[in-house]
Write a protein that holds these residues in place. Structure first.
Motif, PDB file in Angstrom:
ATOM      1  N   GLY A 365       0.828  -1.194   0.000  1.00 31.55           N
ATOM      2  CA  GLY A 365       0.000   0.000   0.000  1.00 31.55           C
ATOM      3  C   GLY A 365       0.860   1.241   0.000  1.00 31.55           C
ATOM      4  O   GLY A 365       2.095   1.169   0.050  1.00 31.55           O
ATOM      5  N   GLN A 366       0.215   2.402  -0.065  1.00 28.11           N
ATOM      6  CA  GLN A 366       0.976   3.643  -0.073  1.00 28.11           C
ATOM      7  C   GLN A 366       1.585   3.940   1.287  1.00 28.11           C
ATOM      8  O   GLN A 366       2.635   4.570   1.360  1.00 28.11           O
ATOM      9  CB  GLN A 366       0.073   4.806  -0.500  1.00 28.11           C
ATOM     10  N   SER A 367       0.954   3.507   2.355  1.00 33.88           N
ATOM     11  CA  SER A 367       1.464   3.797   3.693  1.00 33.88           C
ATOM     12  C   SER A 367       1.897   2.558   4.453  1.00 33.88           C
ATOM     13  O   SER A 367       2.732   2.658   5.358  1.00 33.88           O
ATOM     14  CB  SER A 367       0.399   4.531   4.510  1.00 33.88           C
ATOM     15  N   GLN A 368       1.358   1.371   4.100  1.00 27.95           N
ATOM     16  CA  GLN A 368       1.684   0.143   4.822  1.00 27.95           C
ATOM     17  C   GLN A 368       1.979  -0.986   3.844  1.00 27.95           C
ATOM     18  O   GLN A 368       1.485  -0.985   2.715  1.00 27.95           O
ATOM     19  CB  GLN A 368       0.526  -0.265   5.740  1.00 27.95           C
ATOM     20  N   VAL A 369       2.787  -1.931   4.310  1.00 28.39           N
ATOM     21  CA  VAL A 369       3.130  -3.113   3.530  1.00 28.39           C
ATOM     22  C   VAL A 369       2.889  -4.338   4.400  1.00 28.39           C
ATOM     23  O   VAL A 369       3.266  -4.359   5.576  1.00 28.39           O
ATOM     24  CB  VAL A 369       4.595  -3.064   3.057  1.00 28.39           C
ATOM     25  N   VAL A 370       2.248  -5.354   3.808  1.00 27.72           N
ATOM     26  CA  VAL A 370       2.016  -6.610   4.511  1.00 27.72           C
ATOM     27  C   VAL A 370       3.140  -7.579   4.149  1.00 27.72           C
ATOM     28  O   VAL A 370       3.391  -7.829   2.967  1.00 27.72           O
ATOM     29  CB  VAL A 370       0.649  -7.211   4.136  1.00 27.72           C
ATOM     30  N   ILE A 371       3.807  -8.103   5.163  1.00 24.92           N
ATOM     31  CA  ILE A 371       4.891  -9.073   4.977  1.00 24.92           C
ATOM     32  C   ILE A 371       4.380 -10.432   5.437  1.00 24.92           C
ATOM     33  O   ILE A 371       3.982 -10.612   6.597  1.00 24.92           O
ATOM     34  CB  ILE A 371       6.145  -8.661   5.775  1.00 24.92           C
ATOM     35  N   THR A 372       4.382 -11.383   4.514  1.00 21.24           N
ATOM     36  CA  THR A 372       3.823 -12.700   4.813  1.00 21.24           C
ATOM     37  C   THR A 372       4.877 -13.703   5.276  1.00 21.24           C
ATOM     38  O   THR A 372       4.523 -14.755   5.793  1.00 21.24           O
ATOM     39  CB  THR A 372       3.110 -13.254   3.577  1.00 21.24           C
ATOM     40  N   ALA A 373       6.165 -13.433   5.069  1.00 22.46           N
ATOM     41  CA  ALA A 373       7.218 -14.358   5.494  1.00 22.46           C
ATOM     42  C   ALA A 373       8.508 -13.578   5.717  1.00 22.46           C
ATOM     43  O   ALA A 373       8.787 -12.600   5.007  1.00 22.46           O
ATOM     44  CB  ALA A 373       7.445 -15.452   4.440  1.00 22.46           C
ATOM     45  N   GLY A 374       9.289 -14.005   6.718  1.00 19.78           N
ATOM     46  CA  GLY A 374      10.582 -13.396   6.989  1.00 19.78           C
ATOM     47  C   GLY A 374      10.611 -12.462   8.171  1.00 19.78           C
ATOM     48  O   GLY A 374      11.687 -12.025   8.585  1.00 19.78           O
ATOM     49  N   LEU A 375       9.453 -12.140   8.759  1.00 19.81           N
ATOM     50  CA  LEU A 375       9.396 -11.204   9.875  1.00 19.81           C
ATOM     51  C   LEU A 375       8.271 -11.615  10.810  1.00 19.81           C
ATOM     52  O   LEU A 375       7.202 -12.039  10.357  1.00 19.81           O
ATOM     53  CB  LEU A 375       9.163  -9.777   9.364  1.00 19.81           C
ATOM     54  N   ARG A 376       8.527 -11.483  12.112  1.00 17.71           N
ATOM     55  CA  ARG A 376       7.534 -11.855  13.116  1.00 17.71           C
ATOM     56  C   ARG A 376       6.953 -10.615  13.777  1.00 17.71           C
ATOM     57  O   ARG A 376       7.591  -9.569  13.822  1.00 17.71           O
ATOM     58  CB  ARG A 376       8.153 -12.768  14.183  1.00 17.71           C
ATOM     59  N   ALA A 377       5.754 -10.779  14.296  1.00 22.31           N
ATOM     60  CA  ALA A 377       5.122  -9.685  15.027  1.00 22.31           C
ATOM     61  C   ALA A 377       5.951  -9.355  16.262  1.00 22.31           C
ATOM     62  O   ALA A 377       6.447 -10.242  16.956  1.00 22.31           O
ATOM     63  CB  ALA A 377       3.697 -10.065  15.422  1.00 22.31           C
ATOM     64  N   GLY A 378       6.119  -8.075  16.545  1.00 26.86           N
ATOM     65  CA  GLY A 378       6.896  -7.632  17.692  1.00 26.86           C
ATOM     66  C   GLY A 378       8.327  -7.257  17.355  1.00 26.86           C
ATOM     67  O   GLY A 378       8.965  -6.532  18.129  1.00 26.86           O
ATOM     68  N   GLU A 379       8.859  -7.727  16.244  1.00 26.02           N
ATOM     69  CA  GLU A 379      10.214  -7.331  15.852  1.00 26.02           C
ATOM     70  C   GLU A 379      10.215  -5.884  15.389  1.00 26.02           C
ATOM     71  O   GLU A 379       9.238  -5.412  14.801  1.00 26.02           O
ATOM     72  CB  GLU A 379      10.750  -8.250  14.758  1.00 26.02           C
ATOM     73  N   LYS A 380      11.341  -5.210  15.623  1.00 31.20           N
ATOM     74  CA  LYS A 380      11.453  -3.799  15.286  1.00 31.20           C
ATOM     75  C   LYS A 380      12.257  -3.636  14.008  1.00 31.20           C
ATOM     76  O   LYS A 380      13.305  -4.269  13.838  1.00 31.20           O
ATOM     77  CB  LYS A 380      12.119  -3.025  16.430  1.00 31.20           C
ATOM     78  N   VAL A 381      11.739  -2.783  13.118  1.00 32.99           N
ATOM     79  CA  VAL A 381      12.401  -2.528  11.832  1.00 32.99           C
ATOM     80  C   VAL A 381      12.655  -1.032  11.697  1.00 32.99           C
ATOM     81  O   VAL A 381      11.925  -0.206  12.257  1.00 32.99           O
ATOM     82  CB  VAL A 381      11.545  -3.034  10.652  1.00 32.99           C
ATOM     83  N   VAL A 382      13.699  -0.693  10.957  1.00 32.93           N
ATOM     84  CA  VAL A 382      14.024   0.710  10.701  1.00 32.93           C
ATOM     85  C   VAL A 382      13.032   1.255   9.679  1.00 32.93           C
ATOM     86  O   VAL A 382      12.826   0.657   8.616  1.00 32.93           O
ATOM     87  CB  VAL A 382      15.469   0.850  10.184  1.00 32.93           C
ATOM     88  N   SER A 383      12.419   2.409   9.988  1.00 34.27           N
ATOM     89  CA  SER A 383      11.388   2.972   9.115  1.00 34.27           C
ATOM     90  C   SER A 383      11.742   4.356   8.596  1.00 34.27           C
ATOM     91  O   SER A 383      10.987   4.921   7.803  1.00 34.27           O
ATOM     92  CB  SER A 383      10.047   3.041   9.859  1.00 34.27           C
ATOM     93  N   GLN A 384      12.873   4.902   9.001  1.00 38.79           N
ATOM     94  CA  GLN A 384      13.317   6.209   8.508  1.00 38.79           C
ATOM     95  C   GLN A 384      14.796   6.138   8.143  1.00 38.79           C
ATOM     96  O   GLN A 384      15.586   5.485   8.829  1.00 38.79           O
ATOM     97  CB  GLN A 384      13.089   7.307   9.551  1.00 38.79           C
ATOM     98  N   ASN A 385      15.156   6.815   7.046  1.00 36.42           N
ATOM     99  CA  ASN A 385      16.541   6.833   6.548  1.00 36.42           C
ATOM    100  C   ASN A 385      17.056   5.423   6.270  1.00 36.42           C
ATOM    101  O   ASN A 385      18.227   5.103   6.525  1.00 36.42           O
ATOM    102  CB  ASN A 385      17.467   7.553   7.529  1.00 36.42           C
ATOM    103  N   VAL A 386      16.166   4.573   5.721  1.00 37.42           N
ATOM    104  CA  VAL A 386      16.541   3.180   5.469  1.00 37.42           C
ATOM    105  C   VAL A 386      17.556   3.092   4.326  1.00 37.42           C
ATOM    106  O   VAL A 386      18.484   2.283   4.375  1.00 37.42           O
ATOM    107  CB  VAL A 386      15.281   2.350   5.147  1.00 37.42           C
ATOM    108  N   LEU A 387      17.408   3.927   3.311  1.00 29.94           N
ATOM    109  CA  LEU A 387      18.333   3.864   2.182  1.00 29.94           C
ATOM    110  C   LEU A 387      19.753   4.226   2.597  1.00 29.94           C
ATOM    111  O   LEU A 387      20.727   3.609   2.143  1.00 29.94           O
ATOM    112  CB  LEU A 387      17.852   4.797   1.070  1.00 29.94           C
ATOM    113  N   GLN A 388      19.892   5.213   3.493  1.00 34.84           N
ATOM    114  CA  GLN A 388      21.223   5.574   3.978  1.00 34.84           C
ATOM    115  C   GLN A 388      21.819   4.426   4.788  1.00 34.84           C
ATOM    116  O   GLN A 388      23.014   4.130   4.686  1.00 34.84           O
ATOM    117  CB  GLN A 388      21.130   6.834   4.824  1.00 34.84           C
ATOM    118  N   LEU A 389      20.977   3.758   5.574  1.00 33.11           N
ATOM    119  CA  LEU A 389      21.460   2.620   6.348  1.00 33.11           C
ATOM    120  C   LEU A 389      21.896   1.483   5.425  1.00 33.11           C
ATOM    121  O   LEU A 389      22.927   0.839   5.652  1.00 33.11           O
ATOM    122  CB  LEU A 389      20.353   2.147   7.294  1.00 33.11           C
ATOM    123  N   ALA A 390      21.142   1.242   4.352  1.00 36.27           N
ATOM    124  CA  ALA A 390      21.518   0.201   3.406  1.00 36.27           C
ATOM    125  C   ALA A 390      22.840   0.535   2.721  1.00 36.27           C
ATOM    126  O   ALA A 390      23.675  -0.347   2.474  1.00 36.27           O
ATOM    127  CB  ALA A 390      20.409   0.030   2.366  1.00 36.27           C
TER     128      ALA A 390
END
Length: 407
Positions: A365-390
């Motif tokens: 979606g434009q604001s949210q993405v559904v991940i069906t495999a590879g990530l569990r509920a409760g895990e924390k992901v980087v949501s800002q400046n991700v490209l610089q981190l990569a």
């Protein structure tokens, strides 16, 4: 040392010329203050920079207190529930209630009878065209009617002569065939002129009419303009466009994963920039049978009631609807990046430690993405400046490889 020598030399010269010592003291203080600020600036620029992050065991490690950590926003993966979809769309005329009028004959515009925004009925004359070609069609119709009349009278005479035994049967049959042929040609010629609004007169006046009731929303015609039939077709503007704007079509650009919520009959709401905070409703009518290979989207057509005509054709809109959850977790759309053809998120293992992880995306979606495999509920992901981190992770991998080769 050179500065002090020059200053004392200037001081002695001022004393010889009788300059007051107070002014000399102020000048000395300003000079020494400027030197002090320069020294402080040099000391500040010489301050040690923060150590760069390093890659260990496939994880990017930042030193404690690194200033970049404050720029990396972190979001927690939430269990997926019903998904809110926001899809781009465009309002267009309802083609089932729209007529585009093109010239049927060459000619010159003699008079205008309609203008933009005018409400018309079926059969309303929009313009008059002086057309010699249409006059030729009217003349052909008149000739055909005259020949029909002659053929019918000849047939009547042949019948009377045959009844008196004066002519042979073949003469009667020939007269019957001529009459049928003349009637057919007359019907054809008359139907052709009537198709374009002609009558029994030969006046070369072609009336350009609307066949439907609606509003004139486009006019590409001016008095005295010369027209040709080859000016019609794809890519050529119509002389007039008449439509019923009380119902509009909506062209939606949807992804493959959105099709479950966009079946014919599904209802949706939409917003436009012209009326912020206000929502309109619509219904899905049809879906295309092919996906655009360039954009990987499919065209979906919806219908939107517009009784007060506030919505306009070619307005850009956003469609809002809800899709049932496919399972998995939801993260902000900014948290997901592409590495080649794979979707990647950066998981925060602990403060200052980030791990790239390949995931499977179920819905974007434009604001949210559904991940069906590879990530569990409760895990924390980087949501800002991700490209610089990569980018920093890639540089860390490269530095680690260089060091390994050096060893």
């Amino acid at each position: 040392m050179l500065m002090n020598f020059s200053f004392h030399k200037a001081l002695r010269a001022r004393l010889r010329r009788g300059v007051p010592l107070g002014l000399l003291a102020l000048a000395a203080a300003a000079l020494l203050g400027g030197c002090g600020r320069a020294a402080s600036s040099e000391a500040a620029s010489a301050a040690p920079e923060a150590a760069p992050p390093i890659v260990q065991n496939g994880q990017l490690h930042f030193p404690p207190g690194h200033p970049q950590l404050a720029l990396l926003g972190v979001a927690t993966a939430q269990p997926s529930q019903n998904i809110a979809l926001d899809l781009p769309a465009r309002l267009v005329w309802n083609e089932e209630r729209t007529e585009r009028i093109y010239p049927a004959f060459a000619g010159r515009v003699a008079a205008m009878r309609a203008d933009l925004g005018q409400t018309v009925k079926a059969g309303t004359v929009l313009a008059l065209l002086a057309s010699p070609d249409f006059g030729q069609a009217q003349a052909d119709a008149a000739k055909a009617r005259a020949q029909e009349s002659v053929a019918l009278k000849a047939l009547q005479r042949q019948r009377e002569l045959f009844a008196a035994g004066i002519v042979a049967r073949k003469d009667l049959e020939q007269a019957q065939a001529d009459a049928v042929s003349a009637q057919a040609e007359s019907a054809r010629a008359v139907a052709r002129t009537r198709l374009y609004g002609g009558d029994a007169r030969v006046d070369q006046q072609l009336a350009i009419k609307s066949d439907i009731a609606g509003v004139v929303v486009e006019r590409n015609l001016n008095p005295g303009q010369e027209l040709r039939p080859d000016q019609s077709g794809p890519g050529t503007p119509a002389l007039f466009v008449v439509t019923d704007p009380s119902v509009l079509w909506l062209q939606i650009d949807a992804h493959e994963a959105d099709l479950a919520a966009l079946q014919p009959g599904s209802r949706f709401s939409l917003t436009v920039n012209a009326y912020p905070g206000e929502r309109f409703t619509g219904q899905v009518m049809a879906l295309a049978d092919a996906i655009d290979p360039t954009t990987r989207t499919i065209k979906v057509r919806g219908v939107v009631p517009n009784p007060d005509r506030r919505l306009k054709a070619e307005m850009l809109a956003t469609v809002h609807l809800t899709q049932k959850s496919p399972g998995g977790v939801v993260v902000p759309a900014q948290a997901v990046t592409l590495r080649g053809n794979a979707h990647v998120v950066f998981v925060q293992r602990e403060p200052g430690v980030f791990e790239p992880r390949t995931v499977t995306v179920g819905n974007e979606g434009q604001s949210q993405v559904v991940i069906t495999a590879g990530l569990r509920a409760g895990e924390k992901v980087v949501s800002q400046n991700v490209l610089q981190l990569a980018q920093q992770y890639a540089m860390g991998i490269e530095d680690a490889g260089v060091k390994k080769e050096a060893q």
